[in-house]
Motif scaffolding. Structure first.
Motif, PDB file in Angstrom:
ATOM      1  N   ARG A  55       3.220   1.408   5.371  1.00 57.12           N
ATOM      2  CA  ARG A  55       4.151   2.111   4.484  1.00 57.12           C
ATOM      3  C   ARG A  55       5.392   1.277   4.181  1.00 57.12           C
ATOM      4  O   ARG A  55       5.972   1.384   3.107  1.00 57.12           O
ATOM      5  CB  ARG A  55       4.541   3.457   5.092  1.00 57.12           C
ATOM      6  CG  ARG A  55       3.435   4.499   5.015  1.00 57.12           C
ATOM      7  CD  ARG A  55       3.906   5.886   5.423  1.00 57.12           C
ATOM      8  NE  ARG A  55       4.400   5.943   6.791  1.00 57.12           N
ATOM      9  CZ  ARG A  55       3.640   6.170   7.855  1.00 57.12           C
ATOM     10  NH1 ARG A  55       2.337   6.355   7.711  1.00 57.12           N
ATOM     11  NH2 ARG A  55       4.176   6.216   9.055  1.00 57.12           N
ATOM     12  N   GLN A  56       5.787   0.454   5.110  1.00 54.79           N
ATOM     13  CA  GLN A  56       6.979  -0.382   4.923  1.00 54.79           C
ATOM     14  C   GLN A  56       6.777  -1.409   3.814  1.00 54.79           C
ATOM     15  O   GLN A  56       7.717  -1.781   3.130  1.00 54.79           O
ATOM     16  CB  GLN A  56       7.333  -1.076   6.237  1.00 54.79           C
ATOM     17  CG  GLN A  56       8.651  -1.829   6.191  1.00 54.79           C
ATOM     18  CD  GLN A  56       9.039  -2.318   7.568  1.00 54.79           C
ATOM     19  OE1 GLN A  56       8.822  -1.636   8.563  1.00 54.79           O
ATOM     20  NE2 GLN A  56       9.605  -3.510   7.620  1.00 54.79           N
ATOM     21  N   GLU A 128       4.053  -4.110  -2.334  1.00 56.41           N
ATOM     22  CA  GLU A 128       3.842  -2.726  -2.730  1.00 56.41           C
ATOM     23  C   GLU A 128       4.295  -1.796  -1.608  1.00 56.41           C
ATOM     24  O   GLU A 128       4.032  -2.052  -0.436  1.00 56.41           O
ATOM     25  CB  GLU A 128       2.358  -2.493  -3.024  1.00 56.41           C
ATOM     26  CG  GLU A 128       2.044  -1.117  -3.538  1.00 56.41           C
ATOM     27  CD  GLU A 128       0.576  -0.972  -3.897  1.00 56.41           C
ATOM     28  OE1 GLU A 128       0.317  -0.400  -4.962  1.00 56.41           O
ATOM     29  OE2 GLU A 128      -0.293  -1.425  -3.129  1.00 56.41           O
ATOM     30  N   THR A 129       4.979  -0.718  -1.994  1.00 55.98           N
ATOM     31  CA  THR A 129       5.330   0.356  -1.064  1.00 55.98           C
ATOM     32  C   THR A 129       4.887   1.662  -1.712  1.00 55.98           C
ATOM     33  O   THR A 129       4.404   1.667  -2.852  1.00 55.98           O
ATOM     34  CB  THR A 129       6.846   0.417  -0.785  1.00 55.98           C
ATOM     35  OG1 THR A 129       7.515   0.807  -1.985  1.00 55.98           O
ATOM     36  CG2 THR A 129       7.382  -0.920  -0.282  1.00 55.98           C
ATOM     37  N   ASP A 130       5.084   2.756  -1.021  1.00 54.02           N
ATOM     38  CA  ASP A 130       4.734   4.055  -1.601  1.00 54.02           C
ATOM     39  C   ASP A 130       5.630   4.387  -2.798  1.00 54.02           C
ATOM     40  O   ASP A 130       5.292   5.233  -3.607  1.00 54.02           O
ATOM     41  CB  ASP A 130       4.829   5.154  -0.542  1.00 54.02           C
ATOM     42  CG  ASP A 130       3.761   4.998   0.533  1.00 54.02           C
ATOM     43  OD1 ASP A 130       2.771   4.254   0.310  1.00 54.02           O
ATOM     44  OD2 ASP A 130       3.915   5.617   1.606  1.00 54.02           O
ATOM     45  N   GLN A 131       6.773   3.702  -2.923  1.00 51.70           N
ATOM     46  CA  GLN A 131       7.689   3.935  -4.035  1.00 51.70           C
ATOM     47  C   GLN A 131       7.407   3.036  -5.238  1.00 51.70           C
ATOM     48  O   GLN A 131       8.009   3.203  -6.291  1.00 51.70           O
ATOM     49  CB  GLN A 131       9.148   3.719  -3.584  1.00 51.70           C
ATOM     50  CG  GLN A 131       9.679   4.795  -2.652  1.00 51.70           C
ATOM     51  CD  GLN A 131       9.055   4.728  -1.258  1.00 51.70           C
ATOM     52  OE1 GLN A 131       8.922   3.664  -0.683  1.00 51.70           O
ATOM     53  NE2 GLN A 131       8.664   5.887  -0.742  1.00 51.70           N
ATOM     54  N   GLY A 132       6.519   2.058  -5.083  1.00 56.80           N
ATOM     55  CA  GLY A 132       6.210   1.161  -6.188  1.00 56.80           C
ATOM     56  C   GLY A 132       6.110  -0.276  -5.727  1.00 56.80           C
ATOM     57  O   GLY A 132       5.971  -0.563  -4.542  1.00 56.80           O
ATOM     58  N   GLU A 134       7.793  -4.115  -5.622  1.00 52.90           N
ATOM     59  CA  GLU A 134       9.044  -4.877  -5.718  1.00 52.90           C
ATOM     60  C   GLU A 134       8.746  -6.338  -5.462  1.00 52.90           C
ATOM     61  O   GLU A 134       7.708  -6.692  -4.908  1.00 52.90           O
ATOM     62  CB  GLU A 134      10.071  -4.362  -4.713  1.00 52.90           C
ATOM     63  CG  GLU A 134       9.654  -4.475  -3.271  1.00 52.90           C
ATOM     64  CD  GLU A 134      10.681  -3.889  -2.319  1.00 52.90           C
ATOM     65  OE1 GLU A 134      11.157  -4.641  -1.455  1.00 52.90           O
ATOM     66  OE2 GLU A 134      10.976  -2.694  -2.435  1.00 52.90           O
TER      67      GLU A 134
END
Length: 152
Positions: A55-56, A128-132, A134
């Protein structure tokens, strides 16, 4: 006395066998990124870290398969005719080595991605993270800042 030359460098066939052997077991983040960006078939990247680490941040397109679950789950989610590339946190972690060993025990063609997630992020590749997704700036100590690859 030289620390470098006090043990002579291997030459000829021994050196060729050693270095070609290393390349058959390992790959690096730049080569993995280049193959993923080019859509090269036959490669599956496996993140062997746990859920919180996943997730990080992770490599976009990687399969999440923690080391402890490989023996039980790999056959159902990883095709047999691919080269598996394992990664974990970074050079200070041998999780990718343990994951690669599990895949090898199952009969998969496998390579470990040296540098792991740390060098993937430090070289400025997409995370990639759960938020998108970067992209961090490239660390000039690990990657060329103004070029796509190091051309090495």
């Amino acid at each position: 006395m030289s620390f470098v030359t006090s043990t002579p460098a291997a030459g000829g066939g021994a050196a060729i066998a050693h270095f070609s052997g290393r390349l058959s077991y390992e790959t690096d983040v730049s080569d993995v990124h280049a193959d993923l960006a080019a859509g090269e078939p036959g490669i599956v990247v496996v993140d062997s870290r746990g859920d919180e680490s996943w997730r990080q941040g992770r490599i976009r397109g990687a399969v999440h398969l923690p080391t402890g679950e490989i023996a039980e789950r790999a056959a159902a989610i990883i095709p047999r005719d691919v080269t598996v590339v394992t990664y974990c946190w970074g050079p200070g972690c041998n999780g990718a080595t343990r994951a690669a060993l599990e895949f090898a025990r199952l009969g998969y063609a496998v390579k470990e991605m040296v540098g792991g997630f740390e060098y993937w992020a430090r070289e400025g590749f997409p995370v990639e993270t759960d938020q998108g997704v970067e992209r961090r700036p490239a660390d000039p100590l690990t990657a060329p800042v103004g070029a796509v690859t190091c051309d090495c």
